[in-house]
Design a protein around this motif. Structure first.
Motif, PDB file in Angstrom:
ATOM      1  N   GLY A  27       0.787  -1.228   0.000  1.00  0.00           N
ATOM      2  CA  GLY A  27       0.000   0.000   0.000  1.00  0.00           C
ATOM      3  C   GLY A  27       0.819   1.279   0.000  1.00  0.00           C
ATOM      4  N   LEU A  28       2.127   1.201  -0.236  1.00  0.00           N
ATOM      5  CA  LEU A  28       2.952   2.403  -0.270  1.00  0.00           C
ATOM      6  C   LEU A  28       2.876   3.071  -1.642  1.00  0.00           C
ATOM      7  CD1 LEU A  28       6.169   1.060   1.526  1.00  0.00           C
ATOM      8  CD2 LEU A  28       4.465   2.620   2.476  1.00  0.00           C
ATOM      9  N   HIS A  29       2.673   4.355  -1.660  1.00  0.00           N
ATOM     10  CA  HIS A  29       2.630   5.096  -2.921  1.00  0.00           C
ATOM     11  C   HIS A  29       4.055   5.321  -3.408  1.00  0.00           C
ATOM     12  CE1 HIS A  29       1.548   7.896  -6.040  1.00  0.00           C
ATOM     13  NE2 HIS A  29       2.341   8.821  -5.505  1.00  0.00           N
ATOM     14  N   LEU A  30       4.377   4.807  -4.572  1.00  0.00           N
ATOM     15  CA  LEU A  30       5.729   4.897  -5.112  1.00  0.00           C
ATOM     16  C   LEU A  30       5.770   5.952  -6.211  1.00  0.00           C
ATOM     17  CD1 LEU A  30       6.597   1.086  -5.391  1.00  0.00           C
ATOM     18  CD2 LEU A  30       6.716   2.603  -3.406  1.00  0.00           C
ATOM     19  N   TYR A  31       6.408   7.069  -5.938  1.00  0.00           N
ATOM     20  CA  TYR A  31       6.527   8.124  -6.942  1.00  0.00           C
ATOM     21  C   TYR A  31       7.839   7.943  -7.699  1.00  0.00           C
ATOM     22  CZ  TYR A  31       9.455  10.154  -3.256  1.00  0.00           C
ATOM     23  OH  TYR A  31      10.404  10.369  -2.291  1.00  0.00           O
ATOM     24  N   PRO A  32       7.862   8.201  -9.003  1.00  0.00           N
ATOM     25  CA  PRO A  32       9.098   8.047  -9.785  1.00  0.00           C
ATOM     26  C   PRO A  32      10.086   9.169  -9.488  1.00  0.00           C
ATOM     27  CG  PRO A  32       7.346   8.910 -11.169  1.00  0.00           C
ATOM     28  CD  PRO A  32       6.711   8.584  -9.847  1.00  0.00           C
ATOM     29  N   VAL A  33      11.375   8.871  -9.617  1.00  0.00           N
ATOM     30  CA  VAL A  33      12.429   9.845  -9.330  1.00  0.00           C
ATOM     31  C   VAL A  33      13.401   9.909 -10.498  1.00  0.00           C
ATOM     32  CG1 VAL A  33      12.214   9.404  -6.852  1.00  0.00           C
ATOM     33  CG2 VAL A  33      13.958   8.205  -8.182  1.00  0.00           C
ATOM     34  N   SER A  34      14.241  10.928 -10.502  1.00  0.00           N
ATOM     35  CA  SER A  34      15.254  11.109 -11.544  1.00  0.00           C
ATOM     36  C   SER A  34      16.572  10.455 -11.130  1.00  0.00           C
ATOM     37  CB  SER A  34      15.493  12.604 -11.802  1.00  0.00           C
ATOM     38  OG  SER A  34      14.307  13.247 -12.202  1.00  0.00           O
ATOM     39  N   ALA A  35      17.470  10.318 -12.095  1.00  0.00           N
ATOM     40  CA  ALA A  35      18.793   9.760 -11.815  1.00  0.00           C
ATOM     41  C   ALA A  35      19.513  10.606 -10.772  1.00  0.00           C
ATOM     42  CB  ALA A  35      19.611   9.697 -13.104  1.00  0.00           C
ATOM     43  N   ASN A  36      20.194   9.909  -9.849  1.00  0.00           N
ATOM     44  CA  ASN A  36      20.986  10.545  -8.781  1.00  0.00           C
ATOM     45  C   ASN A  36      20.151  11.257  -7.733  1.00  0.00           C
ATOM     46  OD1 ASN A  36      23.590   9.798  -9.832  1.00  0.00           O
ATOM     47  ND2 ASN A  36      23.341  11.407 -11.363  1.00  0.00           N
ATOM     48  N   ASP A  37      18.831  11.071  -7.741  1.00  0.00           N
ATOM     49  CA  ASP A  37      17.989  11.672  -6.705  1.00  0.00           C
ATOM     50  C   ASP A  37      18.226  10.999  -5.357  1.00  0.00           C
ATOM     51  OD1 ASP A  37      16.824  13.678  -8.053  1.00  0.00           O
ATOM     52  OD2 ASP A  37      14.823  12.813  -8.191  1.00  0.00           O
ATOM     53  N   SER A  38      17.863  11.687  -4.285  1.00  0.00           N
ATOM     54  CA  SER A  38      18.003  11.139  -2.941  1.00  0.00           C
ATOM     55  C   SER A  38      16.897  11.694  -2.066  1.00  0.00           C
ATOM     56  CB  SER A  38      19.374  11.488  -2.356  1.00  0.00           C
ATOM     57  OG  SER A  38      19.537  12.898  -2.285  1.00  0.00           O
ATOM     58  N   ILE A  64      19.170   1.918 -15.074  1.00  0.00           N
ATOM     59  CA  ILE A  64      17.752   1.588 -14.918  1.00  0.00           C
ATOM     60  C   ILE A  64      17.494   0.195 -15.497  1.00  0.00           C
ATOM     61  CG2 ILE A  64      15.389   2.278 -15.477  1.00  0.00           C
ATOM     62  CD1 ILE A  64      16.488   5.114 -15.887  1.00  0.00           C
ATOM     63  N   ALA A  65      16.793  -0.630 -14.752  1.00  0.00           N
ATOM     64  CA  ALA A  65      16.464  -1.978 -15.205  1.00  0.00           C
ATOM     65  C   ALA A  65      15.366  -1.927 -16.257  1.00  0.00           C
ATOM     66  CB  ALA A  65      16.015  -2.833 -14.022  1.00  0.00           C
ATOM     67  N   SER A  66      15.192  -3.032 -16.968  1.00  0.00           N
ATOM     68  CA  SER A  66      14.182  -3.087 -18.028  1.00  0.00           C
ATOM     69  C   SER A  66      12.775  -2.873 -17.478  1.00  0.00           C
ATOM     70  CB  SER A  66      14.266  -4.436 -18.751  1.00  0.00           C
ATOM     71  OG  SER A  66      14.048  -5.493 -17.828  1.00  0.00           O
ATOM     72  N   ALA A  67      12.567  -3.207 -16.212  1.00  0.00           N
ATOM     73  CA  ALA A  67      11.245  -3.029 -15.614  1.00  0.00           C
ATOM     74  C   ALA A  67      10.991  -1.580 -15.204  1.00  0.00           C
ATOM     75  CB  ALA A  67      11.093  -3.941 -14.396  1.00  0.00           C
ATOM     76  N   GLY A  68      11.984  -0.709 -15.362  1.00  0.00           N
ATOM     77  CA  GLY A  68      11.773   0.698 -15.038  1.00  0.00           C
ATOM     78  C   GLY A  68      12.243   1.097 -13.666  1.00  0.00           C
ATOM     79  N   PHE A  70      15.401   1.505 -10.736  1.00  0.00           N
ATOM     80  CA  PHE A  70      16.832   1.778 -10.718  1.00  0.00           C
ATOM     81  C   PHE A  70      17.607   0.551 -10.250  1.00  0.00           C
ATOM     82  CE2 PHE A  70      15.428   6.192 -10.745  1.00  0.00           C
ATOM     83  CZ  PHE A  70      16.365   6.767 -11.598  1.00  0.00           C
ATOM     84  N   LEU A  71      18.671   0.242 -11.000  1.00  0.00           N
ATOM     85  CA  LEU A  71      19.559  -0.852 -10.607  1.00  0.00           C
ATOM     86  C   LEU A  71      20.473  -0.424  -9.463  1.00  0.00           C
ATOM     87  CD1 LEU A  71      20.614  -2.208 -14.115  1.00  0.00           C
ATOM     88  CD2 LEU A  71      19.182  -3.380 -12.448  1.00  0.00           C
ATOM     89  N   ASP A  72      20.910   0.836  -9.517  1.00  0.00           N
ATOM     90  CA  ASP A  72      21.788   1.369  -8.476  1.00  0.00           C
ATOM     91  C   ASP A  72      20.925   2.049  -7.426  1.00  0.00           C
ATOM     92  OD1 ASP A  72      24.085   0.627  -9.970  1.00  0.00           O
ATOM     93  OD2 ASP A  72      23.797   2.396 -11.211  1.00  0.00           O
ATOM     94  N   TRP A 116      11.914  -1.416  -1.592  1.00  0.00           N
ATOM     95  CA  TRP A 116      13.283  -1.459  -2.061  1.00  0.00           C
ATOM     96  C   TRP A 116      13.391  -0.988  -3.511  1.00  0.00           C
ATOM     97  CZ3 TRP A 116      17.883  -1.659   0.057  1.00  0.00           C
ATOM     98  CH2 TRP A 116      18.989  -1.887  -0.769  1.00  0.00           C
ATOM     99  N   LYS A 117      12.381  -1.282  -4.311  1.00  0.00           N
ATOM    100  CA  LYS A 117      12.391  -0.868  -5.716  1.00  0.00           C
ATOM    101  C   LYS A 117      11.986   0.598  -5.829  1.00  0.00           C
ATOM    102  CE  LYS A 117      11.330  -5.417  -7.700  1.00  0.00           C
ATOM    103  NZ  LYS A 117      10.386  -6.190  -8.552  1.00  0.00           N
ATOM    104  N   ILE A 118      12.728   1.344  -6.638  1.00  0.00           N
ATOM    105  CA  ILE A 118      12.445   2.766  -6.850  1.00  0.00           C
ATOM    106  C   ILE A 118      12.248   2.999  -8.348  1.00  0.00           C
ATOM    107  CG2 ILE A 118      13.315   5.110  -6.576  1.00  0.00           C
ATOM    108  CD1 ILE A 118      14.972   4.186  -4.244  1.00  0.00           C
ATOM    109  N   PRO A 119      11.034   3.407  -8.774  1.00  0.00           N
ATOM    110  CA  PRO A 119      10.769   3.600 -10.202  1.00  0.00           C
ATOM    111  C   PRO A 119      11.419   4.870 -10.740  1.00  0.00           C
ATOM    112  CG  PRO A 119       8.852   4.206  -8.913  1.00  0.00           C
ATOM    113  CD  PRO A 119       9.837   3.628  -7.945  1.00  0.00           C
ATOM    114  N   SER A 120      11.772   4.828 -12.021  1.00  0.00           N
ATOM    115  CA  SER A 120      12.398   5.962 -12.683  1.00  0.00           C
ATOM    116  C   SER A 120      11.356   6.825 -13.384  1.00  0.00           C
ATOM    117  CB  SER A 120      13.424   5.472 -13.709  1.00  0.00           C
ATOM    118  OG  SER A 120      13.814   6.516 -14.574  1.00  0.00           O
ATOM    119  N   LYS A 121      11.648   8.106 -13.508  1.00  0.00           N
ATOM    120  CA  LYS A 121      10.772   9.019 -14.238  1.00  0.00           C
ATOM    121  C   LYS A 121      10.765   8.736 -15.727  1.00  0.00           C
ATOM    122  CE  LYS A 121      10.568  13.105 -11.286  1.00  0.00           C
ATOM    123  NZ  LYS A 121      10.873  14.559 -11.190  1.00  0.00           N
ATOM    124  N   LEU A 122      11.712   7.906 -16.187  1.00  0.00           N
ATOM    125  CA  LEU A 122      11.723   7.557 -17.606  1.00  0.00           C
ATOM    126  C   LEU A 122      10.543   6.687 -17.987  1.00  0.00           C
ATOM    127  CD1 LEU A 122      15.478   6.944 -18.441  1.00  0.00           C
ATOM    128  CD2 LEU A 122      14.034   8.852 -19.080  1.00  0.00           C
TER     129      LEU A 122
END
Length: 473
Positions: A27-38, A64-68, A70-72, A116-122
């Motif tokens: 139930g956590l809302h996951l907002y996408p972020v940009s590269a190098n965001d913190s 960024i992984a194929s699923a969208g 971040f790998l790092d 643990w997974k963080i989606p990318s804005k891409l």
């Protein structure tokens, strides 16, 4: 963006697996972020764990992984728990830490408290933005991974050679509009990468479990702030740079050597002189032998520019020197670097050369430096005089007020006694106190003459009332 610049690295961009998720299974809302965001806390880091008030932090890299996602992806301990280790670069390392430090904790429950997974804005619409070898395909795609400072030329938008990951920063990097990859930590303005980025320095010091500081500073800002060049006192720099964020020191001599090499490929005389001035400001006053030799090279090149030498010939002799390891002996005058980051090359020592090469702008700047030094000395002396005047004037005022209080008590005693003998004695005390107050008030009046400046105050007053001995001229 040029065709030879690579975008953010995406693993297997042909694969696309649906819409960008808005919530996870917990139930956590996951907002996408940009590269190098913190950031800190939910949804990408625990909060109030293991104790109330503990807040973990997170950071992402560029891949960024194929699923969208971040790998790092990095997780930072709360400040209270940071010791020899403070950051984790993998889920496994986090799990090992939790099991060793908190053996009674359910690891699965710990990871369920955040994502643990963080989606990318891409990720855009039904699929993340298509990325080609020539870069992002459109402005709208570029905006989806924009720099925090709005800089389209920011290094975070370009994936070149892999670079060390930067440490977590919750001070300047948490400010809106500040980007660590392109903003100066002192003035917060964006840097320029013109001529190989000669005008700024990036702190590459390793400060946190193999992570570098990564903050950027304009060299001009650093010189003005006494954080670059040769600085005495507690700072103690010798042709070096002091990072404001992590307090690490960097030797700037390699950077200046790089500047000389850059100048050899520049056609503009003005740009060459501007770059050389940066080198002079940094090397001026250094006690290092190699810094002194490098400064002589720069002075030699600057002298040739002022004599009107062809730009292509300015560095020819310096190339010969480097090849043979010998140092030339040129009478190029002295270089003066102000505390404001501006460097001035003085006129030649020969009177004939001064006549032929006289530049009123140089002379004007030299006079400005002298006046600035005089005003600084005057300000210091005035500050001392002001503090002394405040101390002595208020002390005298307080002394007079204490005398008035004693007079009130003595008058009260006088009015309460009826014996003639006692009355005469107390009356003498009151009259003496009044005379004393008159003397001290007169003394305060004399001390007020310092309002016109200590230089306009008589030597007797300065000596008697302020303890200053003035030398007779």
């Amino acid at each position: 963006m040029s065709s030879n610049e690579d975008p953010v690295e995406i693993d297997s961009p042909a694969a696309c697996n649906g819409d960008t998720p808005s919530t996870n299974e917990n139930g956590l809302h996951l907002y996408p972020v940009s590269a190098n965001d913190s950031g800190e806390g939910l949804p990408y880091a625990p909060v109030d764990w293991p104790s109330p008030g503990d807040k973990w932090a997170w950071k992402v890299g560029k891949r960024i992984a194929s699923a969208g996602y971040f790998l790092d992806r990095y997780l930072y301990l709360p400040k209270r728990l940071r010791g020899k280790r403070s950051v984790f670069a993998s889920r496994l390392s986090v799990e090992q830490y939790v099991r060793s430090e908190f053996p009674s904790v359910d690891v699965n429950e710990f990871f369920a408290s955040f994502s643990w997974k963080i989606p990318s804005k891409l990720l855009k619409g039904d699929c993340y933005a298509e990325v080609t070898s020539s870069g992002l395909k459109s402005d709208s795609q570029l905006q989806s991974m924009s720099c925090k400072a709005g800089n389209r030329m920011c290094a975070s938008l370009v994936a070149g050679d892999p670079s060390p990951e930067t440490m977590f920063c919750d001070i300047c990097c948490s400010e809106p509009g500040f980007c660590r990859d392109c903003c100066c930590i002192l003035c917060c303005l964006t840097i320029s990468s013109a001529y190989g980025g000669y005008s700024y320095i990036r702190c590459e010091a390793t400060v946190d479990d193999g992570y570098i500081c990564g903050h950027i500073t304009h060299l001009e800002c650093a010189i003005r702030s006494y954080m670059a060049g040769t600085v005495g006192g507690s700072i103690g720099l010798d042709a070096g740079f002091l990072c404001r964020r992590c307090d690490s020191r960097t030797d700037l001599i390699p950077h200046i050597t790089k500047l000389l090499n850059i100048c050899r490929s520049i056609d503009s005389r003005d740009d060459i002189e501007k770059i050389l001035n940066v080198g002079i400001c940094i090397l001026h006053g250094s006690r290092k032998t190699n810094a002194k030799q490098l400064l002589r090279h720069i002075k030699s090149a600057m002298a040739k520019l002022h004599k009107g030498a062809c730009v292509g010939d300015v560095f020819k002799e310096e190339q010969f020197i480097e090849a043979n390891g010998e140092t030339p002996h040129h009478d190029t005058g002295t270089s003066v670097c102000t505390h404001h980051g501006e460097s001035i090359v003085s006129e030649r020592s020969s009177p004939e050369k001064m006549t032929s090469n006289f530049d009123h702008r140089v002379e004007s700047l030299k006079l400005e430096i002298e006046i600035d030094q005089i005003l600084q000395a005057l300000r210091k002396s005035q500050e001392f005089e002001y503090k002394l005047a405040v101390e002595r004037l208020f002390a005298q005022k307080n002394y007079i007020m204490n005398l008035y209080e004693q007079l009130d008590m003595e008058r009260s005693d006088l009015s309460s006694h009826t014996s003639m003998v006692e009355t005469d004695t107390l009356l003498d005390v009151v009259l003496n106190r009044i005379d004393q107050i008159k003397r001290e008030v007169l003394k305060l009046k004399e001390m007020k003459q310092v309002q016109n400046g200590f230089g306009s105050t008589s030597k007797e007053i300065l000596k008697d009332h302020f303890g200053l001995e003035t030398k007779s001229t």
